[in-house]
Design a protein around this motif. Structure first.
Motif, PDB file in Angstrom:
ATOM      1  N   VAL A 155       0.852  -1.180   0.000  1.00 29.95           N
ATOM      2  CA  VAL A 155       0.000   0.000   0.000  1.00 29.95           C
ATOM      3  C   VAL A 155       0.891   1.234   0.000  1.00 29.95           C
ATOM      4  O   VAL A 155       1.772   1.360   0.855  1.00 29.95           O
ATOM      5  CB  VAL A 155      -0.931   0.021   1.233  1.00 29.95           C
ATOM      6  CG1 VAL A 155      -1.748   1.293   1.272  1.00 29.95           C
ATOM      7  CG2 VAL A 155      -1.832  -1.200   1.232  1.00 29.95           C
ATOM      8  N   ALA A 156       0.661   2.118  -0.943  1.00 26.79           N
ATOM      9  CA  ALA A 156       1.399   3.369  -0.998  1.00 26.79           C
ATOM     10  C   ALA A 156       0.610   4.435  -0.253  1.00 26.79           C
ATOM     11  O   ALA A 156      -0.590   4.598  -0.479  1.00 26.79           O
ATOM     12  CB  ALA A 156       1.620   3.787  -2.442  1.00 26.79           C
ATOM     13  N   TYR A 157       1.281   5.130   0.639  1.00 24.38           N
ATOM     14  CA  TYR A 157       0.645   6.201   1.404  1.00 24.38           C
ATOM     15  C   TYR A 157       1.032   7.580   0.897  1.00 24.38           C
ATOM     16  O   TYR A 157       0.500   8.587   1.353  1.00 24.38           O
ATOM     17  CB  TYR A 157       0.998   6.077   2.883  1.00 24.38           C
ATOM     18  CG  TYR A 157       0.394   4.839   3.497  1.00 24.38           C
ATOM     19  CD1 TYR A 157      -0.939   4.816   3.885  1.00 24.38           C
ATOM     20  CD2 TYR A 157       1.139   3.684   3.647  1.00 24.38           C
ATOM     21  CE1 TYR A 157      -1.515   3.677   4.422  1.00 24.38           C
ATOM     22  CE2 TYR A 157       0.577   2.532   4.196  1.00 24.38           C
ATOM     23  CZ  TYR A 157      -0.740   2.547   4.576  1.00 24.38           C
ATOM     24  OH  TYR A 157      -1.305   1.416   5.108  1.00 24.38           O
TER      25      TYR A 157
ATOM     26  N   ASP B  41       6.306   6.419  -1.714  1.00 20.35           N
ATOM     27  CA  ASP B  41       6.029   4.981  -1.595  1.00 20.35           C
ATOM     28  C   ASP B  41       5.772   4.383  -2.970  1.00 20.35           C
ATOM     29  O   ASP B  41       6.320   3.333  -3.319  1.00 20.35           O
ATOM     30  CB  ASP B  41       4.800   4.714  -0.720  1.00 20.35           C
ATOM     31  CG  ASP B  41       5.004   4.995   0.749  1.00 20.35           C
ATOM     32  OD1 ASP B  41       6.153   5.206   1.188  1.00 20.35           O
ATOM     33  OD2 ASP B  41       3.982   5.007   1.466  1.00 20.35           O
ATOM     34  N   LEU B  42       4.941   5.058  -3.757  1.00 23.02           N
ATOM     35  CA  LEU B  42       4.628   4.581  -5.096  1.00 23.02           C
ATOM     36  C   LEU B  42       5.889   4.479  -5.943  1.00 23.02           C
ATOM     37  O   LEU B  42       6.127   3.476  -6.616  1.00 23.02           O
ATOM     38  CB  LEU B  42       3.614   5.508  -5.769  1.00 23.02           C
ATOM     39  CG  LEU B  42       3.324   5.215  -7.233  1.00 23.02           C
ATOM     40  CD1 LEU B  42       2.711   3.829  -7.402  1.00 23.02           C
ATOM     41  CD2 LEU B  42       2.430   6.278  -7.813  1.00 23.02           C
ATOM     42  N   SER B  43       6.708   5.503  -5.883  1.00 19.73           N
ATOM     43  CA  SER B  43       7.952   5.514  -6.644  1.00 19.73           C
ATOM     44  C   SER B  43       8.853   4.350  -6.232  1.00 19.73           C
ATOM     45  O   SER B  43       9.487   3.711  -7.077  1.00 19.73           O
ATOM     46  CB  SER B  43       8.669   6.858  -6.436  1.00 19.73           C
ATOM     47  OG  SER B  43       9.816   6.940  -7.225  1.00 19.73           O
TER      48      SER B  43
ATOM     49  N   LEU C  29      11.091  -0.057 -12.678  1.00 18.56           N
ATOM     50  CA  LEU C  29      10.767   1.231 -13.300  1.00 18.56           C
ATOM     51  C   LEU C  29      11.275   2.348 -12.403  1.00 18.56           C
ATOM     52  O   LEU C  29      10.746   2.572 -11.323  1.00 18.56           O
ATOM     53  CB  LEU C  29       9.256   1.373 -13.488  1.00 18.56           C
ATOM     54  CG  LEU C  29       8.602   0.322 -14.377  1.00 18.56           C
ATOM     55  CD1 LEU C  29       7.088   0.414 -14.267  1.00 18.56           C
ATOM     56  CD2 LEU C  29       9.051   0.504 -15.805  1.00 18.56           C
ATOM     57  N   ASP C  30      12.306   3.029 -12.826  1.00 18.36           N
ATOM     58  CA  ASP C  30      12.897   4.080 -12.009  1.00 18.36           C
ATOM     59  C   ASP C  30      12.294   5.430 -12.379  1.00 18.36           C
ATOM     60  O   ASP C  30      12.802   6.133 -13.241  1.00 18.36           O
ATOM     61  CB  ASP C  30      14.411   4.090 -12.197  1.00 18.36           C
ATOM     62  CG  ASP C  30      15.125   4.920 -11.156  1.00 18.36           C
ATOM     63  OD1 ASP C  30      14.509   5.220 -10.107  1.00 18.36           O
ATOM     64  OD2 ASP C  30      16.295   5.271 -11.380  1.00 18.36           O
ATOM     65  N   LEU C  31      11.171   5.777 -11.738  1.00 16.79           N
ATOM     66  CA  LEU C  31      10.486   7.045 -11.969  1.00 16.79           C
ATOM     67  C   LEU C  31      10.510   7.873 -10.698  1.00 16.79           C
ATOM     68  O   LEU C  31      10.300   7.353  -9.607  1.00 16.79           O
ATOM     69  CB  LEU C  31       9.020   6.818 -12.353  1.00 16.79           C
ATOM     70  CG  LEU C  31       8.727   6.057 -13.637  1.00 16.79           C
ATOM     71  CD1 LEU C  31       7.231   5.808 -13.756  1.00 16.79           C
ATOM     72  CD2 LEU C  31       9.227   6.827 -14.833  1.00 16.79           C
TER      73      LEU C  31
ATOM     74  N   ILE D 118       3.863  15.334  -2.084  1.00 18.75           N
ATOM     75  CA  ILE D 118       5.107  14.572  -2.231  1.00 18.75           C
ATOM     76  C   ILE D 118       5.507  13.933  -0.905  1.00 18.75           C
ATOM     77  O   ILE D 118       5.967  12.819  -0.856  1.00 18.75           O
ATOM     78  CB  ILE D 118       6.249  15.472  -2.754  1.00 18.75           C
ATOM     79  CG1 ILE D 118       5.944  15.918  -4.185  1.00 18.75           C
ATOM     80  CG2 ILE D 118       7.593  14.768  -2.688  1.00 18.75           C
ATOM     81  CD1 ILE D 118       5.922  14.810  -5.209  1.00 18.75           C
ATOM     82  N   ASP D 119       5.297  14.630   0.217  1.00 18.16           N
ATOM     83  CA  ASP D 119       5.715  14.091   1.506  1.00 18.16           C
ATOM     84  C   ASP D 119       4.643  13.266   2.193  1.00 18.16           C
ATOM     85  O   ASP D 119       4.860  12.746   3.283  1.00 18.16           O
ATOM     86  CB  ASP D 119       6.196  15.209   2.437  1.00 18.16           C
ATOM     87  CG  ASP D 119       5.105  16.202   2.798  1.00 18.16           C
ATOM     88  OD1 ASP D 119       3.928  15.981   2.451  1.00 18.16           O
ATOM     89  OD2 ASP D 119       5.439  17.210   3.432  1.00 18.16           O
TER      90      ASP D 119
END
Length: 53
Positions: A8-10, A14-16, A24-26, A49-50
């Protein structure tokens, strides 16, 4: 990967990180705009972003 839940990305960082682990380096901003992401519920417009809102 392949339909497996990676967690789970918060926030966008986290998603990156999940994408980086998948090869995938984004950066977080590029990840938010990527057509590769299937947003469910809220999307990047609801995250900073934070991760504080």
């Amino acid at each position: 990967m392949n339909g497996e839940n990676l967690g789970v990305a918060y926030n966008l960082e986290d998603l990156s990180e999940f994408l980086r682990r998948a090869g995938l380096d984004l950066d977080p901003v590029a990840a938010a705009a990527s057509p590769l992401i299937d947003w469910r519920g809220v999307g990047p417009e609801c995250w900073s972003i934070d991760g504080r809102g």
